[in-house]
Enzyme design. Structure first.
Site, PDB file in Angstrom:
ATOM      1  N   ALA A 125      -0.696  11.330   2.023  1.00  0.00           N
ATOM      2  CA  ALA A 125      -2.021  10.687   2.109  1.00  0.00           C
ATOM      3  C   ALA A 125      -1.921   9.192   1.840  1.00  0.00           C
ATOM      4  CB  ALA A 125      -2.979  11.346   1.127  1.00  0.00           C
ATOM      5  N   THR A 126      -1.736   8.431   2.911  1.00  0.00           N
ATOM      6  CA  THR A 126      -1.715   6.966   2.829  1.00  0.00           C
ATOM      7  C   THR A 126      -2.498   6.405   4.023  1.00  0.00           C
ATOM      8  OG1 THR A 126       0.207   6.563   4.230  1.00  0.00           O
ATOM      9  CG2 THR A 126       0.657   7.067   1.899  1.00  0.00           C
ATOM     10  N   ILE A 159       3.131   4.353  -0.067  1.00  0.00           N
ATOM     11  CA  ILE A 159       4.387   4.756  -0.700  1.00  0.00           C
ATOM     12  C   ILE A 159       5.064   3.564  -1.369  1.00  0.00           C
ATOM     13  CG2 ILE A 159       6.702   5.655  -0.200  1.00  0.00           C
ATOM     14  CD1 ILE A 159       5.324   7.384   2.049  1.00  0.00           C
ATOM     15  N   SER A 212       0.839  -1.204   0.000  1.00  0.00           N
ATOM     16  CA  SER A 212       0.000   0.000   0.000  1.00  0.00           C
ATOM     17  C   SER A 212       0.871   1.250   0.000  1.00  0.00           C
ATOM     18  CB  SER A 212      -0.938   0.023   1.222  1.00  0.00           C
ATOM     19  OG  SER A 212      -0.202   0.200   2.410  1.00  0.00           O
ATOM     20  N   TYR A 267       7.859   6.775  17.315  1.00  0.00           N
ATOM     21  CA  TYR A 267       7.824   6.855  15.847  1.00  0.00           C
ATOM     22  C   TYR A 267       8.883   7.840  15.350  1.00  0.00           C
ATOM     23  CZ  TYR A 267       6.342   7.694  11.079  1.00  0.00           C
ATOM     24  OH  TYR A 267       6.335   7.825   9.705  1.00  0.00           O
TER      25      TYR A 267
HETATM   26  N1  LIG Z   1       2.352   8.634   4.997  1.00  0.00           N
HETATM   27  C1  LIG Z   1       3.088   9.535   5.652  1.00  0.00           C
HETATM   28  O1  LIG Z   1       2.579  10.617   6.054  1.00  0.00           O
HETATM   29  C2  LIG Z   1       4.543   9.261   5.892  1.00  0.00           C
HETATM   30  C3  LIG Z   1       5.359  10.357   6.228  1.00  0.00           C
HETATM   31  C4  LIG Z   1       6.717  10.130   6.489  1.00  0.00           C
HETATM   32  C5  LIG Z   1       7.244   8.854   6.368  1.00  0.00           C
HETATM   33  N2  LIG Z   1       6.429   7.810   6.031  1.00  0.00           N
HETATM   34  C6  LIG Z   1       7.021   6.472   5.986  1.00  0.00           C
HETATM   35  O2  LIG Z   1       6.730   5.864   4.747  1.00  0.00           O
HETATM   36  C7  LIG Z   1       6.757   4.446   4.900  1.00  0.00           C
HETATM   37  C8  LIG Z   1       5.558   3.852   4.186  1.00  0.00           C
HETATM   38  O3  LIG Z   1       4.386   4.281   4.831  1.00  0.00           O
HETATM   39  P1  LIG Z   1       3.009   4.571   4.085  1.00  0.00           P
HETATM   40  O4  LIG Z   1       2.634   5.952   4.408  1.00  0.00           O
HETATM   41  O5  LIG Z   1       3.070   4.147   2.683  1.00  0.00           O
HETATM   42  O6  LIG Z   1       2.035   3.627   4.960  1.00  0.00           O
HETATM   43  P2  LIG Z   1       1.058   2.428   4.584  1.00  0.00           P
HETATM   44  O7  LIG Z   1       0.240   2.744   3.388  1.00  0.00           O
HETATM   45  O8  LIG Z   1       0.369   2.095   5.864  1.00  0.00           O
HETATM   46  O9  LIG Z   1       2.069   1.259   4.196  1.00  0.00           O
HETATM   47  C9  LIG Z   1       2.851   0.597   5.165  1.00  0.00           C
HETATM   48  C10 LIG Z   1       3.384  -0.674   4.539  1.00  0.00           C
HETATM   49  O10 LIG Z   1       4.180  -1.356   5.514  1.00  0.00           O
HETATM   50  C11 LIG Z   1       3.797  -2.715   5.521  1.00  0.00           C
HETATM   51  N3  LIG Z   1       4.012  -3.283   6.838  1.00  0.00           N
HETATM   52  C12 LIG Z   1       3.559  -2.825   8.036  1.00  0.00           C
HETATM   53  N4  LIG Z   1       3.899  -3.660   9.022  1.00  0.00           N
HETATM   54  C13 LIG Z   1       4.578  -4.695   8.442  1.00  0.00           C
HETATM   55  C14 LIG Z   1       5.164  -5.877   8.935  1.00  0.00           C
HETATM   56  N5  LIG Z   1       5.123  -6.196  10.241  1.00  0.00           N
HETATM   57  N6  LIG Z   1       5.798  -6.697   8.076  1.00  0.00           N
HETATM   58  C15 LIG Z   1       5.849  -6.397   6.745  1.00  0.00           C
HETATM   59  N7  LIG Z   1       5.288  -5.283   6.218  1.00  0.00           N
HETATM   60  C16 LIG Z   1       4.658  -4.450   7.063  1.00  0.00           C
HETATM   61  C17 LIG Z   1       2.311  -2.715   5.149  1.00  0.00           C
HETATM   62  O11 LIG Z   1       1.937  -3.938   4.533  1.00  0.00           O
HETATM   63  P3  LIG Z   1       1.087  -5.116   5.213  1.00  0.00           P
HETATM   64  O12 LIG Z   1       0.073  -4.468   6.120  1.00  0.00           O
HETATM   65  O13 LIG Z   1       0.491  -5.831   4.032  1.00  0.00           O
HETATM   66  O14 LIG Z   1       2.099  -5.933   5.929  1.00  0.00           O
HETATM   67  C18 LIG Z   1       2.278  -1.611   4.099  1.00  0.00           C
HETATM   68  O15 LIG Z   1       2.591  -2.136   2.827  1.00  0.00           O
HETATM   69  C19 LIG Z   1       6.811   4.180   6.407  1.00  0.00           C
HETATM   70  O16 LIG Z   1       8.112   3.793   6.772  1.00  0.00           O
HETATM   71  C20 LIG Z   1       6.461   5.529   7.032  1.00  0.00           C
HETATM   72  O17 LIG Z   1       7.076   5.709   8.282  1.00  0.00           O
HETATM   73  C21 LIG Z   1       5.097   7.985   5.779  1.00  0.00           C
END
Ligand SMILES: NC(=O)c1ccc[n+]([C@@H]2O[C@H](COP(=O)([O-])OP(=O)(O)OC[C@H]3O[C@@H](n4cnc5c(N)ncnc54)[C@H](OP(=O)(O)O)[C@@H]3O)[C@@H](O)[C@H]2O)c1
Length: 263
Positions: A189-190, A18, A16, A155
């Site tokens: 937006a995720t 990023i 999902s 976090y």
């Molecule tokens: N969105 C923001 O505002 C933001 C800002 C700064 C940094 N980030 C960083 O960007 C990265 C991606 O986040 P996102 O926003 O794209 O969030 P997201 O849509 O919730 O995606 C998170 C991903 O991590 C995987 N994941 C979570 N726990 C896991 C586990 N135990 N084992 C394997 N996979 C796992 C999830 O897949 P499954 O649930 O299928 O395992 C999902 O594919 C993160 O490191 C986050 O800290 C996000």
């Protein structure tokens, strides 16, 4: 093993947000992919779409990266892939709770996925990258690495870890042909906001970037050879001033005598 002449890119958290968007963009560029996350059905659907749309080889690895045996299996898998060219260390969880409101298990799980897994996976791939004289490690940090007051301290600390890991690895890998990029998104937006107990709609719309814009900007930074990429930051000079101040302080941080003001 790789089938694309461009090599294979492994992406954690590819189901999902990023990670899924990186998968789409790298597939569009013709790279083979290894997609890693827990939700196999979602990864399978994404893999099928990317194979059909771009004709690239896509392999799915279903793994809970907080599980030591599963993490060890993914390490071995990636370390043995001689065609691996990039690792996107992206999987992560967030929380909007105060630290005092987290359970001990929530803290352990967050550190496992946000800190332990990316550090171990980085270690697993850089040996091969160095031996082949090329490779790219993309680490998803966050702007909270430099603004920990904004969100939950565990976090923020985990994202500061990703920045520090990247800074140190960049030095460690200098001259080896291995490139490190740390990406610092702002609010994007995720699903992470909802799964972390937050409400994206409560943020000012002007403060939230679309995931497409975030990843496209991060890839522009990568293509330019950037080490630090902060997509929302308009004035690059602000980061440069911050980094220059940090670098200037470094020679003064280890001394035999305590500073005069402590005597
Ligand atoms: N969105 C923001 O505002 C933001 C800002 C700064 C940094 N980030 C960083 O960007 C990265 C991606 O986040 P996102 O926003 O794209 O969030 P997201 O849509 O919730 O995606 C998170 C991903 O991590 C995987 N994941 C979570 N726990 C896991 C586990 N135990 N084992 C394997 N996979 C796992 C999830 O897949 P499954 O649930 O299928 O395992 C999902 O594919 C993160 O490191 C986050 O800290 C996000």
């Amino acid at each position: 093993m790789s089938t694309s002449s461009l090599g294979t890119i492994a992406i954690t958290g590819a189901s999902s947000g990023i990670g899924a968007t990186y998968a789409d963009r790298f597939a569009a560029r013709g790279h083979g992919l290894v997609l890693i996350a827990r939700r196999g059905d979602v990864l399978d659907a994404l893999a099928a779409r990317l194979r059909a749309a771009y004709g690239v080889a896509v392999r799915v690895v279903v793994a809970d990266l907080t599980d030591p045996a599963a993490l060890a299996a993914v390490e071995a898998d990636l370390a043995s892939d001689a065609g691996l060219t990039h690792l996107v260390n992206n999987a992560g969880v967030a929380s909007v709770l105060p630290v005092a409101a987290m359970t001990p298990d929530q803290i352990t799980a967050m550190v496992a996925i946000n800190v332990t897994a990316p550090a171990r996976l980085a270690r697993a791939v850089i040996g091969g990258f160095k031996a082949r004289g090329q490779g790219t490690l993309i680490n998803l940090s966050s702007v909270v690495a430099v603004g920990p007051e904004i969100l939950n301290g565990v976090y923020s600390g985990s994202k500061a870890f990703m920045l520090a890991l990247s800074q140190s690895l960049r030095q460690e890998l200098a001259g080896t042909g291995v490139h490190v990029q740390a990406v610092l998104p702002g609010a994007t937006a995720t699903d992470i906001w909802q799964t972390g107990g937050g409400d994206l709609s409560a943020l000012p719309p002007d403060a939230v970037m679309s995931v497409d814009d975030l990843v496209d900007a991060a890839l522009t930074g990568l293509d330019r050879g950037e080490f630090i990429t902060i997509p929302p930051l308009a004035e690059e000079a602000e980061w440069t001033a911050y980094e220059t101040a940090r670098q200037a302080m470094l020679p003064n941080l280890s001394r035999r005598e305590p500073a005069a003001r402590y005597r």
